[in-house]
Design a protein around this motif. Structure first.
Motif, PDB file in Angstrom:
ATOM      1  N   TRP A   1     -29.920  18.267 -55.614  1.00  0.00           N
ATOM      2  CA  TRP A   1     -30.546  17.705 -54.446  1.00  0.00           C
ATOM      3  C   TRP A   1     -31.529  16.506 -54.976  1.00  0.00           C
ATOM      4  N   ILE A   2     -32.319  16.735 -56.045  1.00  0.00           N
ATOM      5  CA  ILE A   2     -33.180  15.586 -56.498  1.00  0.00           C
ATOM      6  C   ILE A   2     -32.130  14.380 -57.096  1.00  0.00           C
ATOM      7  N   ARG A   3     -31.186  14.676 -57.583  1.00  0.00           N
ATOM      8  CA  ARG A   3     -30.368  13.832 -58.263  1.00  0.00           C
ATOM      9  C   ARG A   3     -29.449  12.950 -56.891  1.00  0.00           C
ATOM     10  N   VAL A   4     -29.336  13.519 -56.011  1.00  0.00           N
ATOM     11  CA  VAL A   4     -28.569  13.009 -54.745  1.00  0.00           C
ATOM     12  C   VAL A   4     -29.675  12.144 -54.190  1.00  0.00           C
ATOM     13  N   GLY A   5     -30.915  12.530 -53.986  1.00  0.00           N
ATOM     14  CA  GLY A   5     -31.815  11.707 -53.327  1.00  0.00           C
ATOM     15  C   GLY A   5     -33.124  12.259 -52.545  1.00  0.00           C
TER      16      GLY A   5
ATOM     17  N   ILE B   1     -42.295  18.579 -55.572  1.00  0.00           N
ATOM     18  CA  ILE B   1     -41.495  18.074 -54.318  1.00  0.00           C
ATOM     19  C   ILE B   1     -42.673  18.252 -53.084  1.00  0.00           C
ATOM     20  N   ASN B   2     -42.657  17.238 -52.463  1.00  0.00           N
ATOM     21  CA  ASN B   2     -43.348  17.314 -51.179  1.00  0.00           C
ATOM     22  C   ASN B   2     -42.680  18.065 -50.108  1.00  0.00           C
ATOM     23  N   GLY B   3     -43.215  19.117 -49.250  1.00  0.00           N
ATOM     24  CA  GLY B   3     -42.741  19.949 -48.269  1.00  0.00           C
ATOM     25  C   GLY B   3     -42.098  19.010 -47.146  1.00  0.00           C
ATOM     26  N   ALA B   4     -42.897  18.145 -46.758  1.00  0.00           N
ATOM     27  CA  ALA B   4     -42.384  17.239 -45.765  1.00  0.00           C
ATOM     28  C   ALA B   4     -41.113  16.391 -46.068  1.00  0.00           C
ATOM     29  N   ASP B   5     -41.182  16.029 -47.216  1.00  0.00           N
ATOM     30  CA  ASP B   5     -40.148  15.242 -47.830  1.00  0.00           C
ATOM     31  C   ASP B   5     -38.906  15.975 -47.672  1.00  0.00           C
ATOM     32  N   LEU B   6     -39.083  17.474 -48.296  1.00  0.00           N
ATOM     33  CA  LEU B   6     -37.870  18.465 -48.272  1.00  0.00           C
ATOM     34  C   LEU B   6     -37.579  18.538 -47.150  1.00  0.00           C
ATOM     35  N   LYS B   7     -38.141  18.745 -45.885  1.00  0.00           N
ATOM     36  CA  LYS B   7     -37.781  19.017 -44.447  1.00  0.00           C
ATOM     37  C   LYS B   7     -37.177  17.973 -44.020  1.00  0.00           C
ATOM     38  N   VAL B   8     -37.492  16.596 -44.278  1.00  0.00           N
ATOM     39  CA  VAL B   8     -36.767  15.247 -43.953  1.00  0.00           C
ATOM     40  C   VAL B   8     -35.443  15.164 -44.476  1.00  0.00           C
ATOM     41  N   HIS B   9     -35.204  15.559 -45.709  1.00  0.00           N
ATOM     42  CA  HIS B   9     -34.125  15.573 -46.562  1.00  0.00           C
ATOM     43  C   HIS B   9     -32.984  16.616 -45.964  1.00  0.00           C
ATOM     44  N   PHE B  10     -33.577  17.749 -45.481  1.00  0.00           N
ATOM     45  CA  PHE B  10     -32.571  18.750 -44.785  1.00  0.00           C
ATOM     46  C   PHE B  10     -32.084  18.227 -43.493  1.00  0.00           C
ATOM     47  N   LYS B  11     -33.091  17.547 -42.782  1.00  0.00           N
ATOM     48  CA  LYS B  11     -32.714  17.006 -41.424  1.00  0.00           C
ATOM     49  C   LYS B  11     -31.706  15.963 -41.550  1.00  0.00           C
ATOM     50  N   GLN B  12     -31.940  15.005 -42.444  1.00  0.00           N
ATOM     51  CA  GLN B  12     -30.999  14.123 -42.824  1.00  0.00           C
ATOM     52  C   GLN B  12     -29.525  14.561 -43.231  1.00  0.00           C
TER      53      GLN B  12
END
Length: 162
Positions: A35-39, A51-62
């Motif tokens: 996931w980190i390699r992808v973006g 990894i910031n938790g807010a960034d992880l949530k945004v990544h899942f929603k995208q």
């Protein structure tokens, strides 16, 4: 069968390591590194990767919005055709579900792949008309007044039937 990773398990105000994310979501650490390699953004490039938790949530929603199809009420998502398709009208079925929902089942017109979609039970009539389906017409009752019925054991017709 794959499991969908829900962002509700992640706390927005917390920083996670790769191992923390893998334990929280129940995935392998290599999956998180992919996931980190992808973006998936990391706080900095120093080890351990945070990894910031807010960034992880945004990544899942995208990721979730990228695989969803925007479909109209009368269309269904066909995964073989990779888009919103109208189902074959002969194959459409509406199966009543709890809480006012209906399971709409059908077959794709293009490829013949089976498709499913949950719809609101109050939209079923509108969807059916949009698909140009003919509504079943109730047959008129057969009125057999003054006639002897073949399965009727008596020879005459009673006076209340006249």
């Amino acid at each position: 069968m794959s499991r969908r990773n829900t962002p509700s398990r992640i706390k927005s105000n917390r920083n996670y390591t790769v191992i923390d994310v893998s334990e929280t979501l129940g995935v392998h650490p290599k999956t998180v590194r992919n996931w980190i390699r992808v973006g998936l953004p990391v706080v900095d490039s120093k080890r351990p990767l945070l990894i910031n938790g807010a960034d992880l949530k945004v990544h899942f929603k995208q990721k979730r919005s990228a695989i969803r199809f925007n479909v109209a009420k009368h269309e269904m998502s066909c995964f073989r055709c990779q888009g919103a398709m109208k189902p074959n009208i002969e194959s459409v079925q509406f199966i009543e579900q709890p809480a006012g929902m209906a399971l709409m089942k059908g077959v794709c017109n293009e490829c013949g792949c089976r498709m499913n979609k949950y719809v609101s039970w109050r939209d079923v009539h509108e969807i059916w008309l949009e698909l140009k389906g003919k509504l079943p017409i109730a047959q008129k009752h057969i009125i057999l007044r003054d006639q002897n019925l073949s399965n009727y054991p008596f020879s005459g017709v009673s006076s209340d039937e006249k």
